[in-house]
Design a protein around this motif. Structure first.
Motif, PDB file in Angstrom:
ATOM      1  N   ALA A  30       0.787  -1.336  -0.062  1.00  0.00           N
ATOM      2  CA  ALA A  30      -0.035   0.028   0.030  1.00  0.00           C
ATOM      3  C   ALA A  30       0.790   1.451  -0.041  1.00  0.00           C
ATOM      4  CB  ALA A  30      -0.992  -0.105   1.045  1.00  0.00           C
ATOM      5  N   ALA A  31       1.903   1.232   0.750  1.00  0.00           N
ATOM      6  CA  ALA A  31       2.858   2.340   0.889  1.00  0.00           C
ATOM      7  C   ALA A  31       3.378   2.655  -0.449  1.00  0.00           C
ATOM      8  CB  ALA A  31       3.903   2.119   1.764  1.00  0.00           C
ATOM      9  N   GLU A  32       3.829   1.550  -1.182  1.00  0.00           N
ATOM     10  CA  GLU A  32       4.513   1.924  -2.419  1.00  0.00           C
ATOM     11  C   GLU A  32       3.602   2.399  -3.294  1.00  0.00           C
ATOM     12  OE1 GLU A  32       7.985  -0.372  -5.083  1.00  0.00           O
ATOM     13  OE2 GLU A  32       6.629  -1.769  -3.900  1.00  0.00           O
ATOM     14  N   SER A  33       2.397   1.947  -3.436  1.00  0.00           N
ATOM     15  CA  SER A  33       1.163   2.331  -4.348  1.00  0.00           C
ATOM     16  C   SER A  33       0.940   3.919  -4.092  1.00  0.00           C
ATOM     17  CB  SER A  33      -0.049   1.900  -4.124  1.00  0.00           C
ATOM     18  OG  SER A  33       0.066   0.575  -4.350  1.00  0.00           O
ATOM     19  N   CYS A  34       1.262   4.301  -2.843  1.00  0.00           N
ATOM     20  CA  CYS A  34       1.214   5.888  -2.455  1.00  0.00           C
ATOM     21  C   CYS A  34       2.398   6.479  -3.106  1.00  0.00           C
ATOM     22  CB  CYS A  34       1.229   6.046  -0.888  1.00  0.00           C
ATOM     23  SG  CYS A  34      -0.512   5.553  -0.180  1.00  0.00           S
ATOM     24  N   PHE A  35       3.643   5.674  -2.929  1.00  0.00           N
ATOM     25  CA  PHE A  35       4.713   6.686  -3.403  1.00  0.00           C
ATOM     26  C   PHE A  35       4.641   6.870  -4.986  1.00  0.00           C
ATOM     27  CE2 PHE A  35       7.174   5.052   0.794  1.00  0.00           C
ATOM     28  CZ  PHE A  35       7.051   6.057   1.070  1.00  0.00           C
ATOM     29  N   LYS A  36       4.259   5.712  -5.493  1.00  0.00           N
ATOM     30  CA  LYS A  36       4.240   5.969  -6.900  1.00  0.00           C
ATOM     31  C   LYS A  36       3.315   6.811  -7.471  1.00  0.00           C
ATOM     32  CE  LYS A  36       5.298   1.050  -8.154  1.00  0.00           C
ATOM     33  NZ  LYS A  36       4.886  -0.541  -8.361  1.00  0.00           N
ATOM     34  N   ASP A  37       2.213   7.132  -6.618  1.00  0.00           N
ATOM     35  CA  ASP A  37       1.138   8.183  -6.857  1.00  0.00           C
ATOM     36  C   ASP A  37       1.471   9.588  -6.581  1.00  0.00           C
ATOM     37  OD1 ASP A  37      -1.522   8.920  -8.021  1.00  0.00           O
ATOM     38  OD2 ASP A  37      -2.204   9.072  -5.845  1.00  0.00           O
ATOM     39  N   GLY A  38       2.849   9.577  -6.107  1.00  0.00           N
ATOM     40  CA  GLY A  38       3.591  10.997  -5.557  1.00  0.00           C
ATOM     41  C   GLY A  38       3.673  11.406  -4.251  1.00  0.00           C
ATOM     42  N   ALA A  39       3.204  10.379  -3.327  1.00  0.00           N
ATOM     43  CA  ALA A  39       3.196  10.866  -1.830  1.00  0.00           C
ATOM     44  C   ALA A  39       4.771  10.976  -1.267  1.00  0.00           C
ATOM     45  CB  ALA A  39       2.488   9.728  -0.926  1.00  0.00           C
ATOM     46  N   GLU A  40       4.999  12.146  -0.765  1.00  0.00           N
ATOM     47  CA  GLU A  40       6.184  12.235  -0.037  1.00  0.00           C
ATOM     48  C   GLU A  40       6.392  12.014   1.214  1.00  0.00           C
ATOM     49  OE1 GLU A  40       8.220  16.015  -1.080  1.00  0.00           O
ATOM     50  OE2 GLU A  40       6.464  16.754  -1.939  1.00  0.00           O
ATOM     51  N   LEU A  41       5.218  11.418   2.011  1.00  0.00           N
ATOM     52  CA  LEU A  41       5.284  10.868   3.382  1.00  0.00           C
ATOM     53  C   LEU A  41       4.034   9.892   3.331  1.00  0.00           C
ATOM     54  CD1 LEU A  41       5.538  12.654   6.988  1.00  0.00           C
ATOM     55  CD2 LEU A  41       3.692  11.132   6.510  1.00  0.00           C
ATOM     56  N   VAL A  42       4.535   8.695   3.937  1.00  0.00           N
ATOM     57  CA  VAL A  42       3.125   7.738   4.221  1.00  0.00           C
ATOM     58  C   VAL A  42       3.609   7.129   5.495  1.00  0.00           C
ATOM     59  CG1 VAL A  42       2.543   5.279   3.606  1.00  0.00           C
ATOM     60  CG2 VAL A  42       3.457   6.985   1.688  1.00  0.00           C
ATOM     61  N   PHE A  43       2.456   6.925   6.282  1.00  0.00           N
ATOM     62  CA  PHE A  43       2.588   6.469   7.638  1.00  0.00           C
ATOM     63  C   PHE A  43       1.461   5.278   7.772  1.00  0.00           C
ATOM     64  CE2 PHE A  43      -0.380   9.815   8.451  1.00  0.00           C
ATOM     65  CZ  PHE A  43      -1.364   9.478   9.550  1.00  0.00           C
ATOM     66  N   PHE A  44       1.935   4.195   8.872  1.00  0.00           N
ATOM     67  CA  PHE A  44       1.073   3.249   9.147  1.00  0.00           C
ATOM     68  C   PHE A  44       0.392   3.227  10.445  1.00  0.00           C
ATOM     69  CE2 PHE A  44       4.839   0.852   6.616  1.00  0.00           C
ATOM     70  CZ  PHE A  44       4.159   0.958   5.490  1.00  0.00           C
ATOM     71  N   PRO A  45      -0.714   2.315  10.450  1.00  0.00           N
ATOM     72  CA  PRO A  45      -1.467   2.495  11.857  1.00  0.00           C
ATOM     73  C   PRO A  45      -0.910   1.621  12.538  1.00  0.00           C
ATOM     74  CG  PRO A  45      -2.423   1.040   9.998  1.00  0.00           C
ATOM     75  CD  PRO A  45      -1.339   1.694   9.141  1.00  0.00           C
ATOM     76  N   ASN A  82      13.050   7.931  -2.436  1.00  0.00           N
ATOM     77  CA  ASN A  82      13.238   9.289  -1.985  1.00  0.00           C
ATOM     78  C   ASN A  82      12.204  10.025  -1.153  1.00  0.00           C
ATOM     79  OD1 ASN A  82      15.100  11.432  -1.734  1.00  0.00           O
ATOM     80  ND2 ASN A  82      14.379  12.321  -3.381  1.00  0.00           N
ATOM     81  N   ALA A  83      11.495   9.188  -0.242  1.00  0.00           N
ATOM     82  CA  ALA A  83      10.311   9.749   0.312  1.00  0.00           C
ATOM     83  C   ALA A  83      10.327   9.523   2.058  1.00  0.00           C
ATOM     84  CB  ALA A  83       9.169   9.450  -0.088  1.00  0.00           C
ATOM     85  N   TYR A  84       9.722  10.146   2.753  1.00  0.00           N
ATOM     86  CA  TYR A  84       9.685   9.527   4.114  1.00  0.00           C
ATOM     87  C   TYR A  84       8.642   8.643   4.335  1.00  0.00           C
ATOM     88  CZ  TYR A  84      11.890  14.295   5.122  1.00  0.00           C
ATOM     89  OH  TYR A  84      12.797  15.072   5.205  1.00  0.00           O
ATOM     90  N   LEU A  85       8.967   7.807   5.351  1.00  0.00           N
ATOM     91  CA  LEU A  85       8.144   6.568   5.599  1.00  0.00           C
ATOM     92  C   LEU A  85       8.127   6.497   7.162  1.00  0.00           C
ATOM     93  CD1 LEU A  85       6.350   4.175   4.831  1.00  0.00           C
ATOM     94  CD2 LEU A  85       8.311   2.737   4.639  1.00  0.00           C
ATOM     95  N   VAL A  86       6.861   6.325   7.659  1.00  0.00           N
ATOM     96  CA  VAL A  86       6.808   6.348   9.119  1.00  0.00           C
ATOM     97  C   VAL A  86       6.085   5.082   9.515  1.00  0.00           C
ATOM     98  CG1 VAL A  86       5.895   7.580  11.360  1.00  0.00           C
ATOM     99  CG2 VAL A  86       6.491   8.816   9.139  1.00  0.00           C
ATOM    100  N   PRO A  87       6.785   3.969   9.905  1.00  0.00           N
ATOM    101  CA  PRO A  87       6.182   2.842  10.297  1.00  0.00           C
ATOM    102  C   PRO A  87       5.849   2.641  12.015  1.00  0.00           C
ATOM    103  CG  PRO A  87       8.651   2.720   9.471  1.00  0.00           C
ATOM    104  CD  PRO A  87       8.399   4.062   9.668  1.00  0.00           C
ATOM    105  N   TRP A  88       4.939   1.879  12.271  1.00  0.00           N
ATOM    106  CA  TRP A  88       4.736   1.643  13.671  1.00  0.00           C
ATOM    107  C   TRP A  88       5.424   0.305  14.087  1.00  0.00           C
ATOM    108  CZ3 TRP A  88       2.815  -2.463  16.196  1.00  0.00           C
ATOM    109  CH2 TRP A  88       2.558  -2.219  17.644  1.00  0.00           C
ATOM    110  N   ASP A  89       5.791   0.292  15.297  1.00  0.00           N
ATOM    111  CA  ASP A  89       6.257  -1.228  15.666  1.00  0.00           C
ATOM    112  C   ASP A  89       6.474  -1.058  17.292  1.00  0.00           C
ATOM    113  OD1 ASP A  89       6.949  -3.802  15.812  1.00  0.00           O
ATOM    114  OD2 ASP A  89       8.524  -3.572  14.291  1.00  0.00           O
ATOM    115  N   TYR A  90       6.851  -2.254  17.855  1.00  0.00           N
ATOM    116  CA  TYR A  90       7.154  -2.166  19.171  1.00  0.00           C
ATOM    117  C   TYR A  90       8.642  -1.648  19.249  1.00  0.00           C
ATOM    118  CZ  TYR A  90       2.752  -4.200  20.300  1.00  0.00           C
ATOM    119  OH  TYR A  90       1.374  -4.332  20.617  1.00  0.00           O
ATOM    120  N   GLU A  91       9.019  -1.428  20.312  1.00  0.00           N
ATOM    121  CA  GLU A  91      10.496  -1.066  20.862  1.00  0.00           C
ATOM    122  C   GLU A  91      11.007  -1.792  21.738  1.00  0.00           C
ATOM    123  OE1 GLU A  91      13.327   2.683  21.773  1.00  0.00           O
ATOM    124  OE2 GLU A  91      11.351   3.009  21.163  1.00  0.00           O
ATOM    125  N   LEU A  92      11.938  -2.543  21.646  1.00  0.00           N
ATOM    126  CA  LEU A  92      12.778  -3.270  22.867  1.00  0.00           C
ATOM    127  C   LEU A  92      13.879  -2.436  23.211  1.00  0.00           C
ATOM    128  CD1 LEU A  92      12.066  -6.906  21.723  1.00  0.00           C
ATOM    129  CD2 LEU A  92      10.882  -5.746  23.723  1.00  0.00           C
TER     130      LEU A  92
END
Length: 208
Positions: A30-45, A82-92
């Motif tokens: 889904a993120a790659e589809s957004c980037f191909k559509d011109g998104a400069e930042l994508v983030f995940f729930p 060449n864009a920003y991506l904001v993943p979500w995850d747990y951190e240890l």
């Protein structure tokens, strides 16, 4: 904002039969589809990867491997487009603490900052997660960006802290149901009160 920017908000629907690997692939595709559509930042729930089997979260060796692999895959995608991506995850952390976290990867795939969820749910507290203690604002090349995660937004002070620190855009990943009108009312209120943009993405109801 310093300039207009196109943002990709990844909205996903749960299917109980989807495992961790498939859910990660869904997010990245889904993120790659957004980037191909011109998104400069994508983030995940919040929490989508683990929503089908929460017990896996407490398998520490498995979780450690997954966290590293997920970040590598996300870093590759950010650098590729060449864009920003904001993943979500747990951190240890090395001292054994576990946080609920979103982090920002820059256009070269490098981490530039992260937000540890400050206001944990009662369930998260009972399971031993540790809350963050700050609301940071990050300087991206198009403006100043902050993050709130899910229950952070239940407290007006969260958005106010970010606004007072100059946030122009707040990313709001959450684990919730879009059929609940309370989510939109809250985020609209925070945006209006602090004269800033808030972009939200969340998990939708479990599919039949």
């Amino acid at each position: 904002m310093g300039k207009k920017v196109k943002i990709g908000l990844i909205q996903v629907v749960q299917n109980e039969n989807d495992g961790y690997d498939k859910r990660c692939d869904m997010l990245l595709n889904a993120a790659e589809s957004c980037f191909k559509d011109g998104a400069e930042l994508v983030f995940f729930p919040e929490a989508f990867q683990y929503a089908a089997n929460r017990k896996e979260v407490y398998d520490i060796p498995l979780l450690t491997s997954r966290i590293a692999d997920w970040k590598n895959r996300c870093s590759y995608l950010a650098k590729k487009y060449n864009a920003y991506l904001v993943p979500w995850d747990y951190e240890l952390t090395k001292d054994g603490k576990m946080y609920n976290t979103s982090y920002i990867l820059d256009r070269n795939g490098n981490e530039v900052g992260r937000h540890r969820k400050v206001h944990l749910t009662y369930g998260e507290q009972k399971k031993g997660l540790v809350n963050g203690n700050d609301f940071l604002v990050f300087n991206l090349d198009f403006g100043r960006v902050g993050i709130m995660i899910c229950w952070d937004n239940y407290f007006p002070e969260s958005a106010r802290c970010l606004g007072n620190r100059g946030a122009e855009l707040v990313l709001y990943p959450l684990f919730g149901d879009t059929l609940n009108p309370g989510w939109e009312i809250k985020l609209r209120s925070r945006a209006i009160d602090n004269s800033m943009y808030i972009a939200a993405c969340q998990i939708d109801a479990i599919s039949p």
